[in-house]
Design a protein around this motif. Structure first.
Motif, PDB file in Angstrom:
ATOM      1  N   GLN A 104       0.812  -1.193   0.000  1.00 41.87           N
ATOM      2  CA  GLN A 104       0.000   0.000   0.000  1.00 41.87           C
ATOM      3  C   GLN A 104       0.854   1.256   0.000  1.00 41.87           C
ATOM      4  O   GLN A 104       1.826   1.354   0.734  1.00 41.87           O
ATOM      5  CB  GLN A 104      -0.923   0.027   1.225  1.00 41.87           C
ATOM      6  CG  GLN A 104      -1.997  -1.053   1.197  1.00 41.87           C
ATOM      7  CD  GLN A 104      -1.503  -2.368   1.768  1.00 41.87           C
ATOM      8  OE1 GLN A 104      -0.337  -2.489   2.118  1.00 41.87           O
ATOM      9  NE2 GLN A 104      -2.392  -3.334   1.844  1.00 41.87           N
ATOM     10  N   LEU A 105       0.439   2.248  -0.828  1.00 39.83           N
ATOM     11  CA  LEU A 105       1.158   3.511  -0.900  1.00 39.83           C
ATOM     12  C   LEU A 105       1.197   4.193   0.452  1.00 39.83           C
ATOM     13  O   LEU A 105       2.234   4.725   0.862  1.00 39.83           O
ATOM     14  CB  LEU A 105       0.484   4.440  -1.926  1.00 39.83           C
ATOM     15  CG  LEU A 105       0.970   5.892  -1.951  1.00 39.83           C
ATOM     16  CD1 LEU A 105       2.443   5.959  -2.316  1.00 39.83           C
ATOM     17  CD2 LEU A 105       0.139   6.705  -2.938  1.00 39.83           C
ATOM     18  N   ARG A 115       5.778  15.557   2.617  1.00 42.25           N
ATOM     19  CA  ARG A 115       6.226  16.907   2.251  1.00 42.25           C
ATOM     20  C   ARG A 115       6.820  16.922   0.845  1.00 42.25           C
ATOM     21  O   ARG A 115       6.571  17.844   0.058  1.00 42.25           O
ATOM     22  CB  ARG A 115       7.243  17.417   3.282  1.00 42.25           C
ATOM     23  CG  ARG A 115       6.649  17.708   4.659  1.00 42.25           C
ATOM     24  CD  ARG A 115       7.619  18.498   5.516  1.00 42.25           C
ATOM     25  NE  ARG A 115       8.836  17.761   5.800  1.00 42.25           N
ATOM     26  CZ  ARG A 115       8.996  16.966   6.856  1.00 42.25           C
ATOM     27  NH1 ARG A 115       7.997  16.791   7.709  1.00 42.25           N
ATOM     28  NH2 ARG A 115      10.137  16.337   7.058  1.00 42.25           N
ATOM     29  N   LEU A 116       7.608  15.898   0.542  1.00 36.81           N
ATOM     30  CA  LEU A 116       8.201  15.815  -0.785  1.00 36.81           C
ATOM     31  C   LEU A 116       7.131  15.673  -1.863  1.00 36.81           C
ATOM     32  O   LEU A 116       7.203  16.317  -2.920  1.00 36.81           O
ATOM     33  CB  LEU A 116       9.173  14.631  -0.854  1.00 36.81           C
ATOM     34  CG  LEU A 116      10.481  14.767  -0.077  1.00 36.81           C
ATOM     35  CD1 LEU A 116      11.254  13.454  -0.101  1.00 36.81           C
ATOM     36  CD2 LEU A 116      11.346  15.883  -0.662  1.00 36.81           C
ATOM     37  N   LEU A 117       6.118  14.849  -1.592  1.00 41.11           N
ATOM     38  CA  LEU A 117       5.079  14.625  -2.581  1.00 41.11           C
ATOM     39  C   LEU A 117       4.206  15.857  -2.791  1.00 41.11           C
ATOM     40  O   LEU A 117       3.771  16.132  -3.909  1.00 41.11           O
ATOM     41  CB  LEU A 117       4.215  13.435  -2.160  1.00 41.11           C
ATOM     42  CG  LEU A 117       4.916  12.070  -2.236  1.00 41.11           C
ATOM     43  CD1 LEU A 117       3.988  10.970  -1.751  1.00 41.11           C
ATOM     44  CD2 LEU A 117       5.403  11.788  -3.644  1.00 41.11           C
ATOM     45  N   THR A 226       4.819   7.583  -9.096  1.00 34.75           N
ATOM     46  CA  THR A 226       4.049   8.006 -10.261  1.00 34.75           C
ATOM     47  C   THR A 226       2.594   8.263  -9.878  1.00 34.75           C
ATOM     48  O   THR A 226       1.988   9.256 -10.302  1.00 34.75           O
ATOM     49  CB  THR A 226       4.111   6.923 -11.355  1.00 34.75           C
ATOM     50  OG1 THR A 226       5.471   6.701 -11.725  1.00 34.75           O
ATOM     51  CG2 THR A 226       3.327   7.361 -12.595  1.00 34.75           C
ATOM     52  N   LEU A 227       2.021   7.361  -9.065  1.00 33.73           N
ATOM     53  CA  LEU A 227       0.646   7.525  -8.616  1.00 33.73           C
ATOM     54  C   LEU A 227       0.479   8.805  -7.802  1.00 33.73           C
ATOM     55  O   LEU A 227      -0.441   9.599  -8.046  1.00 33.73           O
ATOM     56  CB  LEU A 227       0.230   6.305  -7.783  1.00 33.73           C
ATOM     57  CG  LEU A 227      -1.084   6.409  -6.992  1.00 33.73           C
ATOM     58  CD1 LEU A 227      -2.244   6.702  -7.931  1.00 33.73           C
ATOM     59  CD2 LEU A 227      -1.317   5.129  -6.197  1.00 33.73           C
ATOM     60  N   ALA A 228       1.373   9.012  -6.826  1.00 31.98           N
ATOM     61  CA  ALA A 228       1.266  10.192  -5.965  1.00 31.98           C
ATOM     62  C   ALA A 228       1.456  11.473  -6.758  1.00 31.98           C
ATOM     63  O   ALA A 228       0.743  12.463  -6.539  1.00 31.98           O
ATOM     64  CB  ALA A 228       2.302  10.099  -4.846  1.00 31.98           C
ATOM     65  N   ARG A 229       2.387  11.474  -7.691  1.00 31.25           N
ATOM     66  CA  ARG A 229       2.645  12.659  -8.508  1.00 31.25           C
ATOM     67  C   ARG A 229       1.429  13.003  -9.363  1.00 31.25           C
ATOM     68  O   ARG A 229       0.972  14.160  -9.399  1.00 31.25           O
ATOM     69  CB  ARG A 229       3.863  12.418  -9.398  1.00 31.25           C
ATOM     70  CG  ARG A 229       4.094  13.490 -10.456  1.00 31.25           C
ATOM     71  CD  ARG A 229       5.237  13.067 -11.365  1.00 31.25           C
ATOM     72  NE  ARG A 229       5.387  14.012 -12.467  1.00 31.25           N
ATOM     73  CZ  ARG A 229       4.701  13.949 -13.614  1.00 31.25           C
ATOM     74  NH1 ARG A 229       3.803  12.997 -13.791  1.00 31.25           N
ATOM     75  NH2 ARG A 229       4.909  14.828 -14.566  1.00 31.25           N
TER      76      ARG A 229
END
Length: 337
Positions: A104-105, A115-117, A226-229
């Motif tokens: 799981q992400l 914070r980075l995302l 990739t999903l989070a971005r």
């Protein structure tokens, strides 16, 4: 620079499993040289795929604004990334983990990763809006040539954030890239100068996003990143679009179909491959390989639109690629982490 393997085992796993011995699949990882070539190949394939974005978006932007195109484009990419991560659990663990992690992400995320995302989503959202506006206004190949400015910013930020060094040859390559950009804008129409100004801001944001992704890939898998971005970018832009227009926008059916098909490659598959490449080569090397993108865009655009930029603009674009090649020829091929 931190090396790909680490000297101490991860505390989440038994101490009897040294992180320097096992790869993500529990087998011996490939040799360092093979990792470099694999990283270069993945970056080049990513570049060829992302070049299709210029063509698809140019067609779609005839009937939809850059803002809402970006919302649907990255939203579709987020759905594809979620489905892919669901079907292929190995993509949902960090590349450098000694044994498989939770798929799981949410379980990969920690306060610093969040914070980075958020930073990656914000920079990508603004960058995407500027990028698609450029494509709507100008020839896709011209916009792609200006995209090599991202290489300069990535190298500069890599020196600042990651401690990467710039040799005198790399400095000469940077100067050639700038000369190419100036040649493209020589005696250009006002619209070209407008696109150039937007390209400077957009490529600075894109370079910042590359370096943010470089840090995030240490703890997140390429699929999860990739999903989070994609999801964060789409949400940022959707919120702005609803605030600006007072509601949701639905594009024409044929435009939506084109976006859904094109998003498989551009914002999804190309970035999965690019983030994989970041795990194997330096951020600067990945960005330098990506600078060959104008050649793909030039080729695609010629066959689909039967158009080409002016002769001196093509020469300027080729100069910028030559500058990137000089930068790349002097780069040491080091592991990403």
């Amino acid at each position: 620079m931190i090396q790909l393997s680490v000297s101490a085992p991860d505390r989440r796993f038994p101490a009897s499993v040294p992180s320097t011995e096992l790869g993500t699949s529990g087998v011996q990882p490939p040799a360092v040289g093979a990792q470099h070539w694999l990283g270069y190949g993945l970056a080049l394939l990513s570049t060829a795929i992302v070049a299709t974005t210029f063509i698809i978006s140019k067609i779609a932007l005839r009937t939809v604004s850059p803002l809402w195109f970006s919302v649907y484009w990255y939203g579709a990419a987020g759905v594809y990334a979620a489905l892919y991560a669901r079907m292929r659990a190995p993509l949902s663990r960090p590349l450098c983990s000694p044994v498989p992690c939770q798929p799981q992400l949410a379980k990969e995320l920690r306060p610093r990763a969040w914070r980075l995302l958020l930073g990656l989503g914000a920079t990508t959202a603004i960058s995407a809006l500027l990028w698609f506006t450029q494509i709507q206004l100008a020839d896709p190949a011209l916009v792609s040539f200006f995209g090599n400015l991202s290489t300069l910013f990535t190298v500069a930020l890599g020196m600042t954030w990651l401690g990467e060094r710039l040799s005198w040859r790399e400095g000469a390559g940077a100067a050639i890239i700038l000369a190419g950009a100036l040649l493209i804008t020589y005696r250009a129409a006002p619209i070209v100068w407008l696109v150039f100004g937007m390209a400077v801001g957009q490529n600075l944001l894109h370079a910042s996003g590359t370096l943010i992704a470089k840090r995030a890939i240490a703890t997140l898998s390429p699929g999860s990143l990739t999903l989070a971005r994609a999801a964060s970018t789409s949400l940022f832009l959707a919120a702005f679009g609803m605030f600006q227009h007072g509601g949701w926008y639905y594009p024409p059916a044929h435009t939506l179909a084109l976006i859904l098909v094109g998003a498989v490659g551009g914002p999804f598959l190309s970035y999965v491959l690019f983030y994989r490449a970041l795990a194997l080569v330096t951020a600067s090397s990945a960005a330098l390989i990506g600078a060959t993108r104008p050649l793909f865009v030039l080729l695609y655009g010629f066959f689909i639109f039967q158009t080409l930029p002016l002769a001196h603009q093509i020469v300027g674009g080729l100069l910028s690629i030559a500058g990137v090649a000089l930068l790349f020829s002097t780069r040491q091929c080091q592991p990403a982490f």
